[in-house]
Motif scaffolding. Structure first.
Motif, PDB file in Angstrom:
ATOM      1  N   ASP A   1      68.342  48.022  54.101  1.00 11.90           N
ATOM      2  CA  ASP A   1      68.737  48.913  53.022  1.00 11.90           C
ATOM      3  C   ASP A   1      67.900  50.187  53.061  1.00 11.90           C
ATOM      4  O   ASP A   1      66.856  50.258  52.433  1.00 11.90           O
TER       5      ASP A   1
ATOM      6  N   ILE B   1      68.086  52.818  51.602  1.00  8.92           N
ATOM      7  CA  ILE B   1      67.937  53.561  50.342  1.00  8.92           C
ATOM      8  C   ILE B   1      66.529  53.373  49.776  1.00  8.92           C
ATOM      9  O   ILE B   1      65.983  54.257  49.124  1.00  8.92           O
TER      10      ILE B   1
ATOM     11  N   GLN C   1      64.240  55.974  50.989  1.00  4.89           N
ATOM     12  CA  GLN C   1      64.456  57.276  50.364  1.00  4.89           C
ATOM     13  C   GLN C   1      63.896  57.328  48.954  1.00  4.89           C
ATOM     14  O   GLN C   1      63.360  58.347  48.537  1.00  4.89           O
TER      15      GLN C   1
ATOM     16  N   ASP D   1      61.340  55.486  47.917  1.00  3.99           N
ATOM     17  CA  ASP D   1      59.887  55.441  48.065  1.00  3.99           C
ATOM     18  C   ASP D   1      59.326  56.824  48.378  1.00  3.99           C
ATOM     19  O   ASP D   1      58.235  57.181  47.943  1.00  3.99           O
ATOM     20  N   GLU D   2      60.083  57.637  49.138  1.00  7.83           N
ATOM     21  CA  GLU D   2      59.637  58.990  49.478  1.00  7.83           C
ATOM     22  C   GLU D   2      59.423  59.826  48.226  1.00  7.83           C
ATOM     23  O   GLU D   2      58.613  60.741  48.205  1.00  7.83           O
TER      24      GLU D   2
ATOM     25  N   LEU E   1      58.554  58.696  45.167  1.00  3.67           N
ATOM     26  CA  LEU E   1      57.543  58.212  44.227  1.00  3.67           C
ATOM     27  C   LEU E   1      56.177  58.796  44.600  1.00  3.67           C
ATOM     28  O   LEU E   1      55.921  59.073  45.768  1.00  3.67           O
ATOM     29  N   PRO E   2      55.276  58.970  43.602  1.00  3.09           N
ATOM     30  CA  PRO E   2      54.023  59.694  43.861  1.00  3.09           C
ATOM     31  C   PRO E   2      52.954  58.935  44.636  1.00  3.09           C
ATOM     32  O   PRO E   2      51.942  59.521  44.973  1.00  3.09           O
TER      33      PRO E   2
ATOM     34  N   ALA F   1      66.242  49.957  43.881  1.00  2.00           N
ATOM     35  CA  ALA F   1      67.400  49.776  44.764  1.00  2.00           C
ATOM     36  C   ALA F   1      68.252  48.613  44.298  1.00  2.00           C
ATOM     37  O   ALA F   1      69.462  48.591  44.523  1.00  2.00           O
TER      38      ALA F   1
ATOM     39  N   SER G   1      68.959  62.281  40.819  1.00  2.00           N
ATOM     40  CA  SER G   1      69.801  63.110  41.663  1.00  2.00           C
ATOM     41  C   SER G   1      70.143  62.384  42.959  1.00  2.00           C
ATOM     42  O   SER G   1      71.266  62.482  43.461  1.00  2.00           O
ATOM     43  N   LEU G   2      69.191  61.616  43.504  1.00  2.00           N
ATOM     44  CA  LEU G   2      69.448  60.891  44.739  1.00  2.00           C
ATOM     45  C   LEU G   2      70.510  59.822  44.548  1.00  2.00           C
ATOM     46  O   LEU G   2      71.410  59.642  45.367  1.00  2.00           O
ATOM     47  N   LEU G   3      70.383  59.076  43.428  1.00  2.00           N
ATOM     48  CA  LEU G   3      71.281  57.940  43.209  1.00  2.00           C
ATOM     49  C   LEU G   3      72.525  58.318  42.429  1.00  2.00           C
ATOM     50  O   LEU G   3      73.380  57.474  42.193  1.00  2.00           O
ATOM     51  N   ASP G   4      72.594  59.607  41.996  1.00  2.00           N
ATOM     52  CA  ASP G   4      73.742  60.097  41.218  1.00  2.00           C
ATOM     53  C   ASP G   4      73.927  59.265  39.951  1.00  2.00           C
ATOM     54  O   ASP G   4      75.025  58.796  39.648  1.00  2.00           O
TER      55      ASP G   4
END
Lengths: 582, 191, 208
Positions: free
Chosen positions: C40, C42, C45, C47-48, C50-51, C71, C92-95
């Motif tokens: 998966d 996603i 993406q 994780d990228e 998150l701080p 996810a 925005s990533l997951l709409d």
């Protein structure tokens, strides 16, 4: 007539340049104190190399460059270093920055300095070193270290040298006056630049048609040199690097690239003069031409100003009337910024001090909603869509902002100038750029932290694995030790001396422990120390618990557990001591 | 040649399936928030529409009509559509997991998209041959894509704009769709 | 055969539908094998975005477990160090719509902090070194412990384990290099917005 191209967009604000060119370049008396900021350029701040109380001569190095993209600072006049500390500087934030303050002695004594006249036969590398040592940065406003800019590297040969004499912003006439009076030296400077850049084929001085006197002044000196003076119609902002390159050559600089990538270098005409002074006369950059203008000052004129001169000094000597105008602007009316106070110093990139009266530049009218008229897009010289950038900046939509090329905005202010709703568009773009840059930095930090965390996990897992292996090995060895009689062990020991088996280590450790047990006095002393320390810890822990209970904090559970722990340890040590003494 | 042009203009503009015939409004409203997802959805739906038009023609001509099972058209076409959509879903999941995640539940919902069934049924009522049916299917997809992409571009601008509080979100989207529909009505009578 | 079918319409219908189902089912089965998807991506993406402070305030032992949970459909508003901007980015990533930060998991603070060990009180127990998820504390048993400020993410996981409570979370001082322009206030109001949420803001009236 040399062909010129026309940039898209642009505006024609009233020029207001006639007020400050009625007289030639003047000189002001030396101010009592000069404040030299250590960062007047793009790149790392310079590092001071003098001490408070030290006497310096004019042109003496007072701060060394820190790294490649950095420049040294020189004393603008002779005097004593009176302070090296944080001072207010000309920055929109109003924050302080490290500066060196010099109290002048009025004598203005130069340090020993010497230039070279035969620059054609000196290697470009040596010439660049001299330019770097003279502390020269881009004096048109950007402040990029010139020695770095003029060193494009062997992969990028330069075939066009452009000298930027455009000075497109209203009110500013610093470059104009400089050309009128110093045309010969400027042309000499251009020849030096040509030598540094290995003689590019095309050398052009780009100048607007509102400077006929300057053009006339240059004409006799460029005759026969191969340098062409290219005159083009006045429009703001033609002086931007990308815009000037397009006007003179018709070539568009791709987004994110430098002019050196397309074989061009663009240098401001003031910087050219400074380079001439550095190479031929050996003088570091200690002064620059600054225009003092605006209806709130009685005298409007250009001055050869020492770097570090407080703005208040300039204003007082020009009969500044504080009541007549609401603010003092460093720079021009389009791209300049209002100074937080007049007690800030002139830096190497200060081309103008503008003190407008209320009538001249009235206070900002309040911004009204955007009516989507599209005049901003018509005015943009970079062919961007300011209206879209505005809406996305308001919505803080970083993705869309980058998709609309926010970072290609040169912040010229033409869009805000034409906006019928008085929206301060450039502020939105600056804020958005800052946010995006900040987000990028945060991302880099986050990625770095993730890497460290992954490594941390790996390290812990590895340590666990090794511990497990050691444990297993020790268990095996212990079993083997039990099975084998000791006599056989000594044989194997002498054979296997180099690779000490686990059994050996255990035996050695046991021997050490037995030896330690030997002295009861040592043991008793050790236990007594442990008990004393434990009692102290218990007291502290109990106090903390009492505090926590009083303030009803959530740490109560943790603290009472800690107290219990400590108490138990204390009991253990006490019992051990009792056993020993028994 | 002229016939093909007429079919295309008819299915894309004059009888646009979304704005003139008001079919397929669910993905039109649901996936038009962002331009990237709209483009993905448009591509997926066009793919489904073209394949469905072809497959349903074949099923109709070879199975239903010879056996006199015309009354089974609806259910047979649904079967075809469901299979095609499932195939599309697997294809998208493999090639673009992000698009798959973004389209989410709307991807299997293409099965119930009345535009797809509408195209299949309308093709049978018009007495077309295989090439014409496929072109109608493709044109329907192209028209749907056109309108979906326009609409999502407008919705993106609306999202950043100063919409009055009571109109934000679905309300202004519906009004915009209505205005677009009015515009497309202007094409009637073109051919 | 055809006779049989044409005389038995129900049989014909059944045969037709079953036949179609088999054909399409076979096609789909073949496609399912060909287009098999592993894993998966996603999660990567998410994780990228998150701080990476690995602070655990979201309730998960690190950022990656939380990304995996998102996810699987978990709420996206549990990360205080990421703040609203991270929530918006994930939305925005997951709409999906972007909710407010869930106060249960902590509050977003504008001030960045880094840990500081008061060296006079440090006893060299290494408990904080073990707690730090990014190995930002230098030291060893019975040796002085120090926080490497450049590596510290401000997660404050080291404060709890310290038995002498000698770790402070100090705010990072902003220098002139960190200063950013702030967005200007919203220009004007639309008349209908004067009631409602924007009614409390001061309005600049025209002199007319």
């Amino acid at each position: 007539m040399i062909k010129t191209w026309v940039t898209p967009g642009g505006v024609h604000p009233p020029e207001n340049k006639h007020q400050s060119v009625t007289q030639g370049i003047g000189h002001l008396p030396i101010p009592e104190k000069l404040v030299i900021p250590l960062s007047q350029h793009i790149g790392a701040a310079a590092i001071p190399c003098v001490e408070v109380g030290q006497t310096v001569l004019k042109g003496q190095v007072i701060a060394k460059p820190a790294g490649v993209v950095s420049i040294p600072m020189h004393a603008p006049t002779s005097g004593t270093i009176s302070a090296i500390e944080h001072r207010p500087i000309a920055h929109s934030s109003g924050m302080l920055a490290p500066c060196i303050e010099i109290t002048s002695d009025g004598a203005d004594n130069w340090i020993e300095h010497e230039g070279i006249s035969d620059y054609e036969h000196i290697s470009p590398a040596k010439l660049l070193e001299m330019v770097g040592n003279a502390g020269i940065t881009g004096m048109g406003g950007a402040g990029f270290p010139s020695a770095v800019k003029l060193n494009p590297g062997r992969q990028r040969p330069i075939d066009t040298l452009i000298i930027n004499a455009t000075e497109c912003e209203p009110y500013i006439t610093a470059d104009d006056s400089a050309i009128r009076e110093r045309a010969e030296e400027i042309v000499e400077g251009i020849k030096i630049l040509s030598a540094i850049l290995d003689h590019p084929h095309n050398i052009m001085i780009g100048i607007e048609d509102n400077k006929p006197e300057a053009i006339e002044a240059l004409a006799p000196h460029v005759d026969g040199t191969g340098i062409s003076v290219v005159v083009f119609p006045t429009k703001y902002p033609s002086g931007g690097e990308k815009q000037l390159i397009y006007i003179l050559t018709g070539k568009e600089l791709p987004s994110g690239k430098l002019p050196a990538d397309i074989g061009m270098v663009c240098i401001n005409i003031g910087t050219t003069y400074a380079i001439k002074r550095a190479i031929i006369d050996g003088e570091p950059l200690v002064s620059r031409v600054t225009t003092v203008t605006g209806d709130a000052v009685g005298i409007q004129r250009n001055y050869d100003t020492l770097i570090g001169t407080p703005v208040s000094h300039l204003l007082t000597h020009n009969e500044y009337d504080e009541q007549a105008g609401g603010r003092v602007v460093m720079g021009g009316p389009m791209m300049g910024f209002t100074l937080p106070s007049a007690e800030v110093p002139i830096v190497k990139t200060t081309n103008c001090i503008l003190a407008p009266s209320y009538a001249e530049i009235p206070d900002d009218e309040p911004a009204q909603p955007c009516i989507r008229c599209g005049m901003c897009a018509e005015a943009c010289p970079a062919s961007l869509l300011p209206q879209q950038l505005f809406w996305y900046a308001q919505a803080e939509d970083h993705e869309r902002l980058e998709a609309h090329n926010l970072f290609d905005c040169i912040e010229c202010g033409a869009c805000s100038y034409v906006c019928p709703s008085n929206i301060p568009l450039v502020q939105y773009y600056r804020a958005a750029k800052g946010e995006i840059r900040h987000a990028r930095e945060e991302k880099v930090k986050a990625d770095h932290a993730r890497e460290r965390f992954e490594f941390h996990k790996q390290r812990i897992e590895q340590a666990e694995r090794e511990k497990e292996e050691k444990r297993a090995a020790r268990r095996e060895a212990a079993l083997k030790a039990k099975a084998n009689p000791p006599a056989a062990k000594s044989e194997t020991k002498s054979e296997a001396k180099p690779s000490s088996s686990a059994a050996d280590i255990i035996a050695a450790a046991q021997a050490r422990a037995a030896a330690k047990q030997a002295s009861p006095e040592d043991q008793q002393a050790k236990l007594e120390r442990t008990i004393a320390a434990a009692e102290q810890r218990l007291k502290v822990a109990e106090e903390k618990l009492a505090e926590a209970i009083e303030s009803n904090s959530d740490k109560q559970a943790v603290l009472s557990a800690a107290v219990e722990n400590t108490r138990q340890k204390l009991e253990q040590s006490k019992t051990k001591l009792a056993e020993l003494q028994a | 040649m002229q016939e093909f042009a007429v079919i295309l203009v008819s299915s894309i503009l004059i009888n646009n399936y979304v704005l003139v015939q008001f079919l397929g409004l669910c993905p039109f409203m649901g996936v038009s928030n962002k331009l990237e997802s709209a483009i993905g959805m448009a591509a997926a739906t066009t793919f489904v529409l073209t394949l469905t038009a072809m497959a349903s023609y074949v099923v109709n001509a070879l199975v239903l009509e010879p056996l006199g099972l015309i009354y089974l058209r609806t259910i047979a076409f649904i079967l075809v559509i469901a299979a095609v959509v499932q195939f599309t879903k697997m294809f998208i999941e493999k090639t673009s997991p992000l698009l798959y995640r973004v389209l989410g539940v709307f991807l299997p919902l293409i099965t119930t998209n009345c535009a797809v069934l509408g195209v299949a049924l309308q093709n049978t009522s018009k007495d077309l041959n295989f090439a014409q049916s496929s072109l109608y299917g493709f044109g329907a997809g192209a028209g749907f894509s056109l309108v979906l992409i326009f609409f999502s571009a407008m919705r993106e601008r609306l999202a950043a704009a100063d919409v009055p509080v009571s109109f934000r979100g679905a309300a202004i989207a519906m009004i915009t769709a209505g205005l677009m529909s009015l515009a497309f009505m202007g094409f009637s009578g073109l051919v | 055969m055809i006779e049989l079918i044409s005389q038995n319409p129900i049989l014909a219908a059944l045969a037709a539908l079953v036949g179609l189902a088999i054909v399409f089912g076979a096609l789909l089965g073949f496609a399912a094998e060909k287009f098999k998807v592993e894993g998966d991506p996603i999660v990567e993406q998410i994780d990228e975005l998150l701080p990476q402070t690995q602070c655990g305030q979201c309730g998960f032992p690190g950022c990656r477990p939380y990304a995996e949970s998102i996810a699987n459909g978990d709420e996206i508003n549990k990360c205080p160090p990421g703040g609203q901007s991270t929530i918006n980015a994930i939305a925005s990533l997951l709409d999906v719509p972007a909710p407010e930060l869930d106060a249960e998991h902590g509050e977003e603070s504008d001030v960045k902090t880094v840990a500081y060990i008061r060296e006079d009180e440090c006893i060299g127990c290494t408990k904080c070194i073990q707690a730090c998820p990014v190995d930002a504390i230098m030291g060893a048993a019975k040796f002085m412990h120090t926080v490497i400020t450049d590596e510290c993410t401000g997660c404050d996981l080291c404060v709890e384990p310290c038995p002498v409570d000698c770790i402070d979370m100090l705010p990072v001082v902003e220098t002139i290099a960190d200063w950013r322009w702030s967005i200007p206030p919203k220009p004007g109001l639309i008349a209908t917005d004067k009631r409602g949420e924007l009614a409390n803001q001061p309005v600049e009236e025209d002199a007319a």
